[in-house]
Design a protein around this motif. Structure first.
Motif, PDB file in Angstrom:
ATOM      1  N   ASN A 211      33.125  80.184  74.759  1.00  0.00           N
ATOM      2  CA  ASN A 211      32.465  79.525  74.220  1.00  0.00           C
ATOM      3  C   ASN A 211      32.922  79.668  72.463  1.00  0.00           C
ATOM      4  O   ASN A 211      32.613  78.892  71.616  1.00  0.00           O
ATOM      5  CB  ASN A 211      30.789  80.141  73.869  1.00  0.00           C
ATOM      6  CG  ASN A 211      30.345  80.584  75.461  1.00  0.00           C
ATOM      7  OD1 ASN A 211      30.063  79.606  75.891  1.00  0.00           O
ATOM      8  ND2 ASN A 211      30.117  81.769  75.801  1.00  0.00           N
ATOM      9  N   ILE A 212      34.575  80.078  72.579  1.00  0.00           N
ATOM     10  CA  ILE A 212      35.019  79.970  70.840  1.00  0.00           C
ATOM     11  C   ILE A 212      35.752  79.250  71.017  1.00  0.00           C
ATOM     12  O   ILE A 212      36.964  79.123  71.577  1.00  0.00           O
ATOM     13  CB  ILE A 212      35.176  81.300  70.610  1.00  0.00           C
ATOM     14  CG1 ILE A 212      34.277  83.008  70.861  1.00  0.00           C
ATOM     15  CG2 ILE A 212      36.418  81.060  69.453  1.00  0.00           C
ATOM     16  CD1 ILE A 212      35.545  83.936  70.608  1.00  0.00           C
ATOM     17  N   PRO A 213      35.548  77.846  69.894  1.00  0.00           N
ATOM     18  CA  PRO A 213      36.539  76.777  69.694  1.00  0.00           C
ATOM     19  C   PRO A 213      37.417  77.217  68.955  1.00  0.00           C
ATOM     20  O   PRO A 213      37.445  77.778  68.027  1.00  0.00           O
ATOM     21  CB  PRO A 213      35.462  75.688  69.295  1.00  0.00           C
ATOM     22  CG  PRO A 213      35.057  76.729  68.393  1.00  0.00           C
ATOM     23  CD  PRO A 213      34.082  77.781  69.251  1.00  0.00           C
ATOM     24  N   TYR A 214      38.294  76.397  69.349  1.00  0.00           N
ATOM     25  CA  TYR A 214      40.118  76.521  68.492  1.00  0.00           C
ATOM     26  C   TYR A 214      40.314  74.499  68.254  1.00  0.00           C
ATOM     27  O   TYR A 214      40.747  74.365  69.899  1.00  0.00           O
ATOM     28  CB  TYR A 214      40.822  77.041  70.107  1.00  0.00           C
ATOM     29  CG  TYR A 214      41.817  77.470  68.903  1.00  0.00           C
ATOM     30  CD1 TYR A 214      41.979  78.323  67.830  1.00  0.00           C
ATOM     31  CD2 TYR A 214      42.657  77.480  69.638  1.00  0.00           C
ATOM     32  CE1 TYR A 214      42.946  78.302  67.363  1.00  0.00           C
ATOM     33  CE2 TYR A 214      44.829  77.371  69.487  1.00  0.00           C
ATOM     34  CZ  TYR A 214      44.567  78.018  67.856  1.00  0.00           C
ATOM     35  OH  TYR A 214      45.580  78.394  67.641  1.00  0.00           O
ATOM     36  N   TRP A 215      41.166  75.009  67.578  1.00  0.00           N
ATOM     37  CA  TRP A 215      42.536  73.861  67.311  1.00  0.00           C
ATOM     38  C   TRP A 215      43.481  74.294  66.519  1.00  0.00           C
ATOM     39  O   TRP A 215      43.459  75.062  65.374  1.00  0.00           O
ATOM     40  CB  TRP A 215      41.906  72.805  66.410  1.00  0.00           C
ATOM     41  CG  TRP A 215      40.575  71.926  67.237  1.00  0.00           C
ATOM     42  CD1 TRP A 215      39.191  71.903  66.896  1.00  0.00           C
ATOM     43  CD2 TRP A 215      40.874  70.085  67.273  1.00  0.00           C
ATOM     44  NE1 TRP A 215      38.377  70.865  67.211  1.00  0.00           N
ATOM     45  CE2 TRP A 215      39.213  69.527  67.909  1.00  0.00           C
ATOM     46  CE3 TRP A 215      41.880  69.330  67.191  1.00  0.00           C
ATOM     47  CZ2 TRP A 215      39.560  68.732  68.127  1.00  0.00           C
ATOM     48  CZ3 TRP A 215      41.996  68.358  67.660  1.00  0.00           C
ATOM     49  CH2 TRP A 215      40.736  67.226  68.325  1.00  0.00           C
ATOM     50  N   SER A 216      43.956  74.353  67.721  1.00  0.00           N
ATOM     51  CA  SER A 216      45.634  75.052  67.245  1.00  0.00           C
ATOM     52  C   SER A 216      46.224  73.750  66.066  1.00  0.00           C
ATOM     53  O   SER A 216      45.739  72.729  65.884  1.00  0.00           O
ATOM     54  CB  SER A 216      46.577  74.265  68.037  1.00  0.00           C
ATOM     55  OG  SER A 216      47.382  73.373  68.409  1.00  0.00           O
ATOM     56  N   GLY A 217      46.933  74.397  65.661  1.00  0.00           N
ATOM     57  CA  GLY A 217      47.867  73.152  63.892  1.00  0.00           C
ATOM     58  C   GLY A 217      48.156  72.378  64.706  1.00  0.00           C
ATOM     59  O   GLY A 217      48.401  71.270  63.612  1.00  0.00           O
ATOM     60  N   GLU A 218      48.622  72.376  65.359  1.00  0.00           N
ATOM     61  CA  GLU A 218      49.943  71.106  66.390  1.00  0.00           C
ATOM     62  C   GLU A 218      48.804  70.423  66.340  1.00  0.00           C
ATOM     63  O   GLU A 218      49.086  69.396  66.088  1.00  0.00           O
ATOM     64  CB  GLU A 218      51.053  71.779  67.378  1.00  0.00           C
ATOM     65  CG  GLU A 218      51.706  72.582  67.070  1.00  0.00           C
ATOM     66  CD  GLU A 218      51.416  74.187  66.597  1.00  0.00           C
ATOM     67  OE1 GLU A 218      52.135  74.582  66.198  1.00  0.00           O
ATOM     68  OE2 GLU A 218      50.639  74.470  66.845  1.00  0.00           O
ATOM     69  N   GLU A 219      47.514  71.048  67.277  1.00  0.00           N
ATOM     70  CA  GLU A 219      46.717  69.131  67.810  1.00  0.00           C
ATOM     71  C   GLU A 219      46.103  69.171  65.973  1.00  0.00           C
ATOM     72  O   GLU A 219      45.838  67.237  66.617  1.00  0.00           O
ATOM     73  CB  GLU A 219      44.905  70.125  68.321  1.00  0.00           C
ATOM     74  CG  GLU A 219      46.056  70.932  70.007  1.00  0.00           C
ATOM     75  CD  GLU A 219      44.980  71.992  70.575  1.00  0.00           C
ATOM     76  OE1 GLU A 219      45.065  71.395  71.595  1.00  0.00           O
ATOM     77  OE2 GLU A 219      44.499  72.265  69.063  1.00  0.00           O
ATOM     78  N   VAL A 220      46.035  69.497  64.985  1.00  0.00           N
ATOM     79  CA  VAL A 220      45.252  68.781  64.092  1.00  0.00           C
ATOM     80  C   VAL A 220      46.037  68.360  62.874  1.00  0.00           C
ATOM     81  O   VAL A 220      46.076  66.627  62.734  1.00  0.00           O
ATOM     82  CB  VAL A 220      44.461  70.368  62.571  1.00  0.00           C
ATOM     83  CG1 VAL A 220      44.221  69.401  61.361  1.00  0.00           C
ATOM     84  CG2 VAL A 220      43.630  70.436  63.881  1.00  0.00           C
TER      85      VAL A 220
END
Length: 247
Positions: A211-220
């Protein structure tokens, strides 16, 4: 140790292993799930962001101001969680001075509602949503945009990148910085010590890792694509940053 065991390391519930000597020390209330969830929440989030950003990660805030190349008279769009308590609002207003402006978008209530309510975003992750913060803004209304402690709550960074860059002046920078609770580096640190792992498993029984969202630096960085010049990433002690210059 097999790869199967490694991949499933941790993730259980330490509260299931309470012993009589724990009861002797803490009382029968230690079995009260509702009470435990209250204190799990207190220990995991209460006061955490201001402490992180005012004390532990103060150098990163200073670096963010430098990367933004803030100047007297600048107009700033600042999106984040705990903006005033973290010190960002006061700091930026002092830098841009009386002839500048910092428009703040505080999202902490929306973020907590989305995570705790398991609200799904369009990307399938819970805890994030469509950002409409630039919808009513004019083209090139701002000199710079700062997204501080909010990156993970956007459900489409390709869309948001273009929206936020539209309201920025060309040649200026956008900066994103977040103390993350997920991702390969975070997992490696938690799994590096059994004490850290059991504390983490204990504190986050009320909010599962899913339930914790996450965008990696690479995805951003990939989401911004070629919309910025010289996109850069930095990771420092759990802080992940991205920045680039609008073409």
């Amino acid at each position: 140790m097999s790869s199967e065991v490694k991949s499933s390391f941790g993730g259980g519930n330490p509260w299931d292993h309470i012993q009589p000597w724990d009861e002797e020390l803490l009382g029968k209330d230690v079995h009260d799930i509702a009470l435990r969830h209250k204190w799990e929440m207190a220990l995991s989030v209460a006061g955490g962001l201001p402490y992180i950003w005012r004390e532990l990660a103060r150098p990163i805030s200073e670096i963010a101001y430098g990367l933004l190349e803030l100047r007297a008279g600048d107009k700033v769009l600042l999106i984040g969680e705990g903006i005033a308590p973290a010190g960002w609002l006061e700091d930026m207003r002092n830098i841009v001075g009386p002839d500048g402006a910092v428009d703040e978008v505080e999202i902490i209530h929306d973020g907590r509602k989305a995570v705790l309510g398991r609200l799904p975003g369009r990307n399938g992750q819970t805890g994030c949503w469509r950002w409409d913060y630039a919808d009513s803004k004019a083209d090139e209304e701002y000199d710079v945009v700062a997204v501080l402690q909010a990156t993970q709550h956007c459900d489409d960074w390709e869309e948001a990148a273009r929206d936020l860059l539209r309201v920025m002046k060309p040649g200026r920078r956008i900066v994103l910085a977040e103390s993350v609770l997920k991702g390969p580096a975070f997992d490696a640190r938690i799994n590096s010590d059994v004490h850290l792992r059991q504390w983490y498993d204990k504190l986050f029984q009320h909010v599962g890792v899913e339930n914790i969202p996450y965008w990696s630096g690479e995805e951003v960085r990939d989401a911004f694509g070629d919309t910025v010049d010289s996109p850069q990433l930095l990771e420092w002690r759990g802080i992940e940053m991205f920045w680039g210059r609008k073409k």
